[in-house]
Design a protein around this motif. Structure first.
Motif, PDB file in Angstrom:
ATOM      1  N   SER A  91      27.431  40.896  42.826  1.00 20.12           N
ATOM      2  CA  SER A  91      27.297  40.166  44.078  1.00 20.12           C
ATOM      3  C   SER A  91      28.217  40.745  45.150  1.00 20.12           C
ATOM      4  N   LYS A  92      29.419  41.123  44.786  1.00 18.73           N
ATOM      5  CA  LYS A  92      30.342  41.729  45.742  1.00 18.73           C
ATOM      6  C   LYS A  92      30.832  43.093  45.264  1.00 18.73           C
ATOM      7  N   TRP A  93      30.609  43.403  44.008  1.00 23.63           N
ATOM      8  CA  TRP A  93      30.941  44.701  43.422  1.00 23.63           C
ATOM      9  C   TRP A  93      29.669  45.260  42.822  1.00 23.63           C
ATOM     10  N   PRO A  94      29.608  46.566  42.638  1.00 24.16           N
ATOM     11  CA  PRO A  94      28.366  47.180  42.144  1.00 24.16           C
ATOM     12  C   PRO A  94      27.860  46.603  40.827  1.00 24.16           C
ATOM     13  N   GLY A  95      28.752  46.290  39.890  1.00 29.68           N
ATOM     14  CA  GLY A  95      28.262  45.894  38.577  1.00 29.68           C
ATOM     15  C   GLY A  95      28.728  44.551  38.074  1.00 29.68           C
ATOM     16  N   LEU A 150      36.063  44.349  30.336  1.00 25.13           N
ATOM     17  CA  LEU A 150      37.406  44.126  30.869  1.00 25.13           C
ATOM     18  C   LEU A 150      38.042  45.381  31.465  1.00 25.13           C
ATOM     19  N   ASN A 151      37.435  46.541  31.290  1.00 29.67           N
ATOM     20  CA  ASN A 151      38.109  47.769  31.681  1.00 29.67           C
ATOM     21  C   ASN A 151      37.442  48.599  32.760  1.00 29.67           C
ATOM     22  N   GLY A 152      36.151  48.545  32.896  1.00 33.05           N
ATOM     23  CA  GLY A 152      35.437  49.461  33.780  1.00 33.05           C
ATOM     24  C   GLY A 152      35.842  49.366  35.250  1.00 33.05           C
ATOM     25  N   GLN A 153      35.904  50.501  35.898  1.00 28.54           N
ATOM     26  CA  GLN A 153      36.246  50.541  37.326  1.00 28.54           C
ATOM     27  C   GLN A 153      35.174  49.853  38.161  1.00 28.54           C
ATOM     28  N   ASN A 154      33.921  50.133  37.880  1.00 28.85           N
ATOM     29  CA  ASN A 154      32.817  49.542  38.636  1.00 28.85           C
ATOM     30  C   ASN A 154      32.167  48.365  37.919  1.00 28.85           C
ATOM     31  N   THR A 155      32.481  48.206  36.641  1.00 27.62           N
ATOM     32  CA  THR A 155      31.815  47.161  35.860  1.00 27.62           C
ATOM     33  C   THR A 155      32.777  46.101  35.336  1.00 27.62           C
ATOM     34  N   ARG A 156      34.043  46.143  35.709  1.00 36.22           N
ATOM     35  CA  ARG A 156      35.004  45.136  35.248  1.00 36.22           C
ATOM     36  C   ARG A 156      34.476  43.753  35.636  1.00 36.22           C
ATOM     37  N   GLY A 157      34.379  42.867  34.671  1.00 33.53           N
ATOM     38  CA  GLY A 157      33.850  41.532  34.907  1.00 33.53           C
ATOM     39  C   GLY A 157      32.360  41.415  34.648  1.00 33.53           C
ATOM     40  N   GLN A 158      31.710  42.523  34.317  1.00 35.92           N
ATOM     41  CA  GLN A 158      30.270  42.476  34.059  1.00 35.92           C
ATOM     42  C   GLN A 158      30.002  41.760  32.738  1.00 35.92           C
ATOM     43  N   MET A 159      29.007  40.875  32.750  1.00 31.77           N
ATOM     44  CA  MET A 159      28.582  40.231  31.519  1.00 31.77           C
ATOM     45  C   MET A 159      27.629  41.186  30.806  1.00 31.77           C
TER      46      MET A 159
END
Length: 179
Positions: free
Chosen positions: A24-28, A132-141
């Motif tokens: 929604s506010k980040w790519p992933g 928990l770690n990805g630069q673009n995917t941190r927080g991705q379910m």
């Protein structure tokens, strides 16, 4: 916190996460999970009640027209004026600053399916975890399928994920809130 708290809940409904890799506010990643992915991970892995998730894409795909949004918030009742006052900043930001073509009221969507599960038209059960770690995917379910659960022991809590809901029922519920 009371370690027995989650056992006392019948169900926990969460507005957060994503299922298609769109953020929604980040790519992933969706905003709520991105802001505190560790908290999301703890809730998903440690809560002992049923968990239903209203992900970002479901809200996005079932967004309301600005025409309906304006009609809803122009209702001249105490409740209508109250909602207009508390939502005007978010609506302005979405419509004018972000130039969104539709009104997305994700928290209200999560509440609506909590109140009336019959409005859900498509839902899946899936095992999920949080990146928990990805630069673009941190927080991705992340949906963890059976093969990966064998490789990632302890990963992947089964949850219910709302994919679609009846938007007409949602609009009727919203109009009742301002009566």
């Amino acid at each position: 916190m009371d370690p027995e708290f989650s056992k006392k809940l019948k169900e926990l409904v969460i507005m957060g996460g994503n299922v298609e890799g769109r953020g929604s506010k980040w790519p992933g990643a969706e905003y709520n999970f991105r802001m505190d992915p560790e908290a999301a991970q703890i809730v998903l892995h440690e809560y002992q009640c049923n968990i239903m998730i209203m992900p970002w894409e479901s809200c996005h795909n079932n967004a309301l027209t600005w025409e309906f949004h304006d009609k809803w918030l122009s209702t001249d009742t105490a409740k209508g004026r109250f909602l207009r006052d508390i939502l005007k900043h978010a609506a302005h930001h979405s419509r004018v600053i972000r130039k969104r073509s539709v009104s997305q009221i994700c928290d209200a969507s999560a509440m609506a399916v909590t109140v009336d599960r019959s409005m859900i038209t498509e839902m899946i059960k899936a095992h999920v975890t949080i990146e928990l770690n990805g630069q673009n995917t941190r927080g991705q379910m992340v949906q963890v399928n059976t093969g990966w659960r064998d490789i990632l022991p302890g990963e992947g809590r089964e949850v219910e994920i709302v994919l679609k809901y009846d938007k007409d029922v949602m609009m009727n519920m919203l109009m009742k809130t301002v009566e």
